[in-house]
Write a protein that holds these residues in place. Structure first.
Motif, PDB file in Angstrom:
ATOM      1  N   ALA A 295     -81.831 -39.320  24.520  1.00 22.03           N
ATOM      2  CA  ALA A 295     -81.868 -38.055  23.774  1.00 22.03           C
ATOM      3  C   ALA A 295     -80.763 -37.999  22.728  1.00 22.03           C
ATOM      4  CB  ALA A 295     -81.758 -36.876  24.733  1.00 22.03           C
ATOM      5  N   ALA A 296     -79.594 -38.566  23.050  1.00 18.19           N
ATOM      6  CA  ALA A 296     -78.484 -38.570  22.094  1.00 18.19           C
ATOM      7  C   ALA A 296     -78.833 -39.379  20.849  1.00 18.19           C
ATOM      8  CB  ALA A 296     -77.233 -39.144  22.755  1.00 18.19           C
ATOM      9  N   LEU A 297     -79.497 -40.523  21.036  1.00 23.90           N
ATOM     10  CA  LEU A 297     -79.861 -41.357  19.897  1.00 23.90           C
ATOM     11  C   LEU A 297     -80.948 -40.706  19.043  1.00 23.90           C
ATOM     12  CD1 LEU A 297     -78.813 -44.093  18.926  1.00 23.90           C
ATOM     13  CD2 LEU A 297     -80.798 -45.173  19.981  1.00 23.90           C
ATOM     14  N   LEU A 298     -81.722 -39.814  19.657  1.00 25.96           N
ATOM     15  CA  LEU A 298     -82.724 -39.052  18.901  1.00 25.96           C
ATOM     16  C   LEU A 298     -82.070 -37.939  18.074  1.00 25.96           C
ATOM     17  CD1 LEU A 298     -85.544 -38.573  21.560  1.00 25.96           C
ATOM     18  CD2 LEU A 298     -85.930 -39.484  19.265  1.00 25.96           C
ATOM     19  N   ILE A 299     -81.149 -37.215  18.694  1.00 25.94           N
ATOM     20  CA  ILE A 299     -80.654 -35.971  18.103  1.00 25.94           C
ATOM     21  C   ILE A 299     -79.463 -36.168  17.175  1.00 25.94           C
ATOM     22  CG2 ILE A 299     -79.669 -33.712  18.656  1.00 25.94           C
ATOM     23  CD1 ILE A 299     -81.152 -34.033  21.414  1.00 25.94           C
ATOM     24  N   ILE A 300     -78.491 -36.986  17.585  1.00 24.11           N
ATOM     25  CA  ILE A 300     -77.225 -37.044  16.847  1.00 24.11           C
ATOM     26  C   ILE A 300     -77.380 -37.554  15.413  1.00 24.11           C
ATOM     27  CG2 ILE A 300     -74.898 -38.016  16.809  1.00 24.11           C
ATOM     28  CD1 ILE A 300     -74.893 -37.941  19.850  1.00 24.11           C
ATOM     29  N   PRO A 301     -78.081 -38.676  15.144  1.00 17.77           N
ATOM     30  CA  PRO A 301     -78.228 -39.102  13.743  1.00 17.77           C
ATOM     31  C   PRO A 301     -78.930 -38.060  12.873  1.00 17.77           C
ATOM     32  CG  PRO A 301     -78.761 -40.917  15.209  1.00 17.77           C
ATOM     33  CD  PRO A 301     -78.637 -39.690  16.069  1.00 17.77           C
TER      34      PRO A 301
ATOM     35  N   VAL B 236     -73.676 -44.645  21.003  1.00 18.51           N
ATOM     36  CA  VAL B 236     -73.761 -43.175  20.923  1.00 18.51           C
ATOM     37  C   VAL B 236     -72.430 -42.592  20.462  1.00 18.51           C
ATOM     38  CG1 VAL B 236     -74.135 -41.071  22.257  1.00 18.51           C
ATOM     39  CG2 VAL B 236     -75.588 -43.062  22.646  1.00 18.51           C
ATOM     40  N   CYS B 237     -71.318 -43.185  20.880  1.00 15.54           N
ATOM     41  CA  CYS B 237     -69.999 -42.711  20.433  1.00 15.54           C
ATOM     42  C   CYS B 237     -69.847 -42.856  18.923  1.00 15.54           C
ATOM     43  CB  CYS B 237     -68.892 -43.484  21.146  1.00 15.54           C
ATOM     44  SG  CYS B 237     -68.621 -42.997  22.860  1.00 15.54           S
ATOM     45  N   VAL B 238     -70.329 -43.965  18.366  1.00 16.11           N
ATOM     46  CA  VAL B 238     -70.275 -44.154  16.908  1.00 16.11           C
ATOM     47  C   VAL B 238     -71.129 -43.100  16.214  1.00 16.11           C
ATOM     48  CG1 VAL B 238     -70.829 -45.704  15.008  1.00 16.11           C
ATOM     49  CG2 VAL B 238     -69.767 -46.616  17.071  1.00 16.11           C
ATOM     50  N   ALA B 239     -72.321 -42.831  16.750  1.00 17.62           N
ATOM     51  CA  ALA B 239     -73.172 -41.792  16.175  1.00 17.62           C
ATOM     52  C   ALA B 239     -72.488 -40.432  16.239  1.00 17.62           C
ATOM     53  CB  ALA B 239     -74.514 -41.749  16.904  1.00 17.62           C
ATOM     54  N   ALA B 240     -71.824 -40.147  17.361  1.00 18.58           N
ATOM     55  CA  ALA B 240     -71.104 -38.882  17.502  1.00 18.58           C
ATOM     56  C   ALA B 240     -69.955 -38.784  16.502  1.00 18.58           C
ATOM     57  CB  ALA B 240     -70.575 -38.739  18.926  1.00 18.58           C
ATOM     58  N   ALA B 241     -69.280 -39.914  16.240  1.00 18.18           N
ATOM     59  CA  ALA B 241     -68.205 -39.931  15.245  1.00 18.18           C
ATOM     60  C   ALA B 241     -68.764 -39.657  13.855  1.00 18.18           C
ATOM     61  CB  ALA B 241     -67.483 -41.278  15.276  1.00 18.18           C
ATOM     62  N   CYS B 242     -69.935 -40.201  13.553  1.00 15.46           N
ATOM     63  CA  CYS B 242     -70.590 -39.924  12.265  1.00 15.46           C
ATOM     64  C   CYS B 242     -70.917 -38.442  12.133  1.00 15.46           C
ATOM     65  CB  CYS B 242     -71.874 -40.757  12.133  1.00 15.46           C
ATOM     66  SG  CYS B 242     -71.610 -42.525  11.951  1.00 15.46           S
ATOM     67  N   PHE B 243     -71.394 -37.850  13.228  1.00 13.35           N
ATOM     68  CA  PHE B 243     -71.700 -36.415  13.210  1.00 13.35           C
ATOM     69  C   PHE B 243     -70.438 -35.595  12.969  1.00 13.35           C
ATOM     70  CE2 PHE B 243     -71.823 -32.423  15.616  1.00 13.35           C
ATOM     71  CZ  PHE B 243     -72.845 -31.765  14.935  1.00 13.35           C
ATOM     72  N   ALA B 244     -69.350 -35.952  13.667  1.00 13.47           N
ATOM     73  CA  ALA B 244     -68.088 -35.223  13.511  1.00 13.47           C
ATOM     74  C   ALA B 244     -67.551 -35.350  12.089  1.00 13.47           C
ATOM     75  CB  ALA B 244     -67.055 -35.742  14.513  1.00 13.47           C
ATOM     76  N   LEU B 245     -67.608 -36.558  11.538  1.00 19.37           N
ATOM     77  CA  LEU B 245     -67.135 -36.777  10.171  1.00 19.37           C
ATOM     78  C   LEU B 245     -67.997 -36.022   9.171  1.00 19.37           C
ATOM     79  CD1 LEU B 245     -65.221 -38.248   8.244  1.00 19.37           C
ATOM     80  CD2 LEU B 245     -66.814 -40.191   8.261  1.00 19.37           C
ATOM     81  N   GLY B 246     -69.305 -36.063   9.362  1.00 22.54           N
ATOM     82  CA  GLY B 246     -70.203 -35.337   8.459  1.00 22.54           C
ATOM     83  C   GLY B 246     -69.985 -33.843   8.522  1.00 22.54           C
TER      84      GLY B 246
END
Length: 268
Positions: free
Chosen positions: A195-201, A246-256
């Motif tokens: 679910a994280a890989l679906l939602i976070i990007p 997923v942590c890298v995707a979360a970092a992208c979300f935080a940076l964005g």
């Protein structure tokens, strides 16, 4: 030496395949507020794994059947006396618990439960790679084929009816696509992180896209980058690969989110 003889090459291609399919589909999950639906479908997949191992059949097939059954049951029962979030919560955690209990009853079967819960991308075989890219291609083809109808049904069911589009049919298309993504993503990020890989990007791409098409493209780019960077980081720091992606995707979300906050005009 053949390029695919390298486990890192297979892992890279597997991560890219899942990311390119999951991220655009995740846009519809975000737009329709179906995050919990995606999580429920992913949690149900552990029951599919247990059934597949019990009957000595394909893991992909078992997960796909159970994920589709979960989607059908939710669509059938919703609006019949239960709030959607309540229904999804009951079914998601029940399916996960039943699946875990069913796995414990398997006799003579050696199973690495952690690999299914959190993924084991470094163990992807050539056959797994074919299944992942075959499923990803099918998902992308379905989204391309139904893109306009899916957008209309997402924007307004009434507008969809006026345009001759059946919203429930488009919901079923999304359910099938979601089940396919869950089935192919098991090896990469595991049941608990699909679910994280679906939602976070998709969520990370939202502030930077003015059109739905651009959001899907940006989300796919973020998903692909997360897969590649997460795989590299896991190799360097010796961390679990699926969670690292997923942590890298979360970092992208935080940076964005931070960049979007900084560019917003200050109002007093």
């Amino acid at each position: 030496m053949d390029f695919l003889d390298s486990f890192l090459a297979r892992a890279t291609l597997a991560g890219l395949g899942v990311a390119l399919a999951a991220a655009p589909l995740g846009c519809f999950v975000v737009w329709r507020r179906m995050a919990y639906f995606g999580e429920a479908t992913a949690h149900a997949s552990i029951l599919g794994i247990a059934l597949a191992l019990s009957f000595s059949t394909s893991i992909f097939g078992g997960v796909l059947v159970v994920a589709l059954l979960m989607g059908w049951m939710v669509s059938t029962l919703s609006g019949r006396g239960y709030a959607m979030d309540t229904l999804l919560g009951v079914m998601a955690h029940s399916a996960l618990a039943i699946g875990l209990v069913a796995v414990s009853f398997l006799q003579g079967v050696r199973i690495d439960l952690m690999a299914y819960l959190f993924g084991d991308i470094l163990a992807v075989s050539r056959l797994d790679l074919a299944v992942i890219w075959g499923g990803a291609a099918l998902v992308m083809l379905m989204l391309w084929w139904r893109w306009s109808a899916l957008l209309t049904a997402t924007l307004s069911p009434d507008l969809a009816f006026a345009a001759g589009i059946e919203p429930r049919r488009e919901q079923m298309v999304l359910t099938i696509a979601l089940a396919l993504v869950v089935a192919v993503a098991i090896k990469v990020v595991g049941v608990l992180l699909i679910a994280a890989l679906l939602i976070i990007p998709a969520a990370a791409a939202r502030p930077f896209a003015r059109t739905p098409e651009r959001m899907a493209i940006i989300a796919a780019g973020i998903g692909g980058f997360s897969a590649l960077a997460g795989l590299r980081a896991a190799y360097i720091f010796d961390t679990p690969t699926g969670p690292t992606i997923v942590c890298v995707a979360a970092a992208c979300f935080a940076l964005g989110s931070l960049l979007n906050l900084l560019r917003e005009p200050i109002t007093g």
